[in-house]
Design an enzyme around this catalytic site. Structure first.
Site, PDB file in Angstrom:
ATOM      1  N   LYS B 128       0.811  -1.221   0.000  1.00  0.00           N
ATOM      2  CA  LYS B 128       0.000   0.000   0.000  1.00  0.00           C
ATOM      3  C   LYS B 128       0.846   1.274   0.000  1.00  0.00           C
ATOM      4  O   LYS B 128       0.381   2.321  -0.460  1.00  0.00           O
ATOM      5  CB  LYS B 128      -0.913   0.014   1.241  1.00  0.00           C
ATOM      6  N   GLY B 157      -7.922  -7.417  -0.477  1.00  0.00           N
ATOM      7  CA  GLY B 157      -7.289  -8.706  -0.734  1.00  0.00           C
ATOM      8  C   GLY B 157      -7.554  -9.193  -2.144  1.00  0.00           C
ATOM      9  O   GLY B 157      -7.238  -8.498  -3.116  1.00  0.00           O
ATOM     10  N   GLY B 209      -5.465 -15.072  15.085  1.00  0.00           N
ATOM     11  CA  GLY B 209      -4.662 -14.571  13.978  1.00  0.00           C
ATOM     12  C   GLY B 209      -5.384 -13.541  13.122  1.00  0.00           C
ATOM     13  O   GLY B 209      -4.903 -13.158  12.058  1.00  0.00           O
ATOM     14  N   GLU B 212      -3.241  -8.328  14.774  1.00  0.00           N
ATOM     15  CA  GLU B 212      -1.816  -8.406  15.069  1.00  0.00           C
ATOM     16  C   GLU B 212      -1.547  -8.108  16.542  1.00  0.00           C
ATOM     17  O   GLU B 212      -2.407  -7.562  17.242  1.00  0.00           O
ATOM     18  CB  GLU B 212      -1.058  -7.420  14.172  1.00  0.00           C
ATOM     19  N   ASP B 223      -5.024   1.424   8.477  1.00  0.00           N
ATOM     20  CA  ASP B 223      -5.056   0.520   7.319  1.00  0.00           C
ATOM     21  C   ASP B 223      -6.201   0.907   6.376  1.00  0.00           C
ATOM     22  O   ASP B 223      -6.003   1.019   5.167  1.00  0.00           O
ATOM     23  CB  ASP B 223      -5.221  -0.926   7.816  1.00  0.00           C
ATOM     24  N   LYS B 227      -6.112   2.444   2.363  1.00  0.00           N
ATOM     25  CA  LYS B 227      -6.904   1.858   1.276  1.00  0.00           C
ATOM     26  C   LYS B 227      -7.851   2.894   0.677  1.00  0.00           C
ATOM     27  O   LYS B 227      -8.007   2.972  -0.547  1.00  0.00           O
ATOM     28  CB  LYS B 227      -7.665   0.643   1.801  1.00  0.00           C
TER      29      LYS B 227
END
Lengths: 344, 344
Positions: B128, B157, B209, B212, B223, B227
């Site tokens: 990114k 994704g 998972g 983070e 994030d 985007k």
């Protein structure tokens, strides 16, 4: 400069011409795309052909006045060519087949598409007949001649659902899909949530222009069936005939069915569904009682949606407008832009 | 045969190589697509370069063993080239930039992308940084050199949301969009509907998972912000800087906020939103209380979605998986297929 011949000039053809007028600058600047309409053929308004292109504003005006005799005469203009003449004898690069859909015979559209390919012309169509009945034959003919076959406008109006599958999901195996692909029935089922029975909502939909005077094709699932068969044949690559698909309409559903389901956390939707099994598919168009957590359950009114099941990224859903002359004209324009990208 | 050089070899690079192995037959047969990986550079496992291509199974195996010294030696194999060497001196057609995202400096990825274009190589990236910070400069450089710049993997994704906008909505003016583009926060907000508070769900997400160890980038909206800025710059064509966007995370939301909203027919979602105004845009990444009838309100868990607002077909929504090594590798593969379509 792409030279277009329009066979049929209803809402979709007029929508396309409106876009060609209003978007000319943007299309030229962003994509280097340039098109002229060199011929238009209709059943009742006559036909026009000029090898150098028609005046699009004058064309729309003459059409609104009800007959192409209102289109001004210029040197080189021909007014008496049949669709067959235009397809075989004109200087068109692309034949745009927009005649009335007949999914029983597929005619006259299938003959038009075949003749266009035989004459070395690309084809873009919004007509479900040829694609639902004869896709593999026509696609093989196009491939043999090195020609483009565009049919995005046949499913979900302007929403680029097959372009998403062909270009965006390329590399995936699509194992199946489920969709809401008929706007009339989805509008009726949405309105029935207010507690009105089917007949009342149908009459209201007819008054608003969301349902035809004879609603059979929509409410008995035939329109959704043709679209299902098109997606199975074009996107999944599996030969599937209309008569091999289980089909049930929505006419037996009552207001109580709809409101009871909703109270229990479900919604009735007319779902077109296909699933790959070995070399074949099982497919159906039936009312289904979907849990509200299903992405298709929240698709309301005249909106359509398809969820493609893929082996790499799981389910991918596209939601958008399912009908309308200008949106469907946009799907035709999208095919022309794709042809242009591939040939420039 | 497209020769690929991978700079970085984490989940996405390994996902791509897995797809190149498992899909080789399908890609060749359906699209005439054929690729070899001629180089891989990593920070800790070493680097490999062979002008004739690497053995992909041996590459994955060596990577799993933790160091490329486990990759068998063959004549012509070079093990000591830096990323810069590979980018400038190898025979790659495409540099695939997959180093760790840094949206503050955009480095080292931006230098890699710039050097690749300067050396006449196409670029595909999942990073990114360069796209959020330097899209217009890099895109102009690619255009001047006649090279391809692919960045589909940076947003949602594997779900081809920008490919849909660029290829499927071509011809429309996109006036704005709204989206759920961060999987971690959407998972947390979904789980909070069970009545658990933020801290409890975060710990659970970290254990699974889905979050983070340092969750700041996700839960404070950074994030999603990167985007958003990528889509505004690439799809809307408007220069927008990260620091010009209002941003708020989800850490202040309580279980009571979430369940109260739901009881009233609303859902809290972290929404990335942009709207064109004249030559500019107004944009924000903020928690929004959406009515359940909003298509974004039914997007749950790690699923992502974007609704593009268009002037011709109205809103068009795409819903799909937002993360994962193999899905994101698929987005890189999709860019390679698009490059292949344009250059064959």
């Amino acid at each position: 400069m792409l030279r277009l011949a329009l066979i049929g000039f209803g809402n979709v053809g007029q929508g396309l011409v409106n876009l060609l007028i209003s978007r000319a600058g943007l299309l030229k600047q962003q994509y280097g795309f340039d098109a002229s309409v060199i011929a238009v053929a209709t059943l009742r308004r006559g036909s026009l052909y000029h090898a150098d292109g028609l005046d699009l504003d004058a064309l729309l005006k003459a059409s609104q006045l009800g007959a192409f005799r209102h289109y001004p005469h210029t040197a080189g203009l021909t007014r008496d060519w049949s669709p067959q003449d235009i397809i075989t004898r004109s200087n068109a690069d692309v034949v745009i087949e927009l005649t009335y859909t007949d999914v029983t015979t597929g005619q006259p559209a299938t003959d038009h598409v075949r003749a266009a390919f035989e004459s070395g012309k690309h084809v873009v169509t919004a007509n479900k007949g040829p694609v639902a009945l004869h896709f593999h034959e026509l696609n093989a003919l196009a491939a043999r001649k090195g020609l483009f076959f565009g049919y995005e406008a046949t499913v979900m109006g302007g929403t680029p659902n097959m372009r998403l599958a062909r270009l965006g999901l390329a590399g995936c195996v699509i194992s199946g899909f489920s969709g809401i692909v008929n706007s009339t029935t989805n509008y009726i089922l949405t309105e029935m949530e207010r507690g009105h029975d089917y007949e009342i909502v149908l009459a209201q939909a007819q008054a608003l222009g969301f349902a035809e005077a004879d609603p059979t094709g929509d409410v008995e699932g035939y329109d959704a069936l043709a679209k299902l068969v098109i997606v199975v044949n074009t996107i999944m690559g599996v030969p599937l005939r209309l008569d091999a698909v289980e089909r049930q309409g929505i006419t037996h559903l009552t207001a109580a069915d709809v409101t009871d389901a909703l109270r229990d956390g479900y919604r009735w939707k007319l779902v077109a569904r296909a699933q790959r099994h070995g070399d074949g598919v099982t497919a159906s168009v039936c009312p289904e009682r979907l849990p509200l957590s299903d992405p298709l359950a929240s698709v309301m009114g005249v909106t359509n949606a398809i969820t493609y099941e893929t082996d790499i990224i799981g389910p991918t859903t596209i939601v958008g407008a399912g009908a309308g002359g200008i949106p469907t004209g946009f799907a035709v324009l999208g095919d022309l832009l794709e042809l242009h990208r591939g040939t420039r």
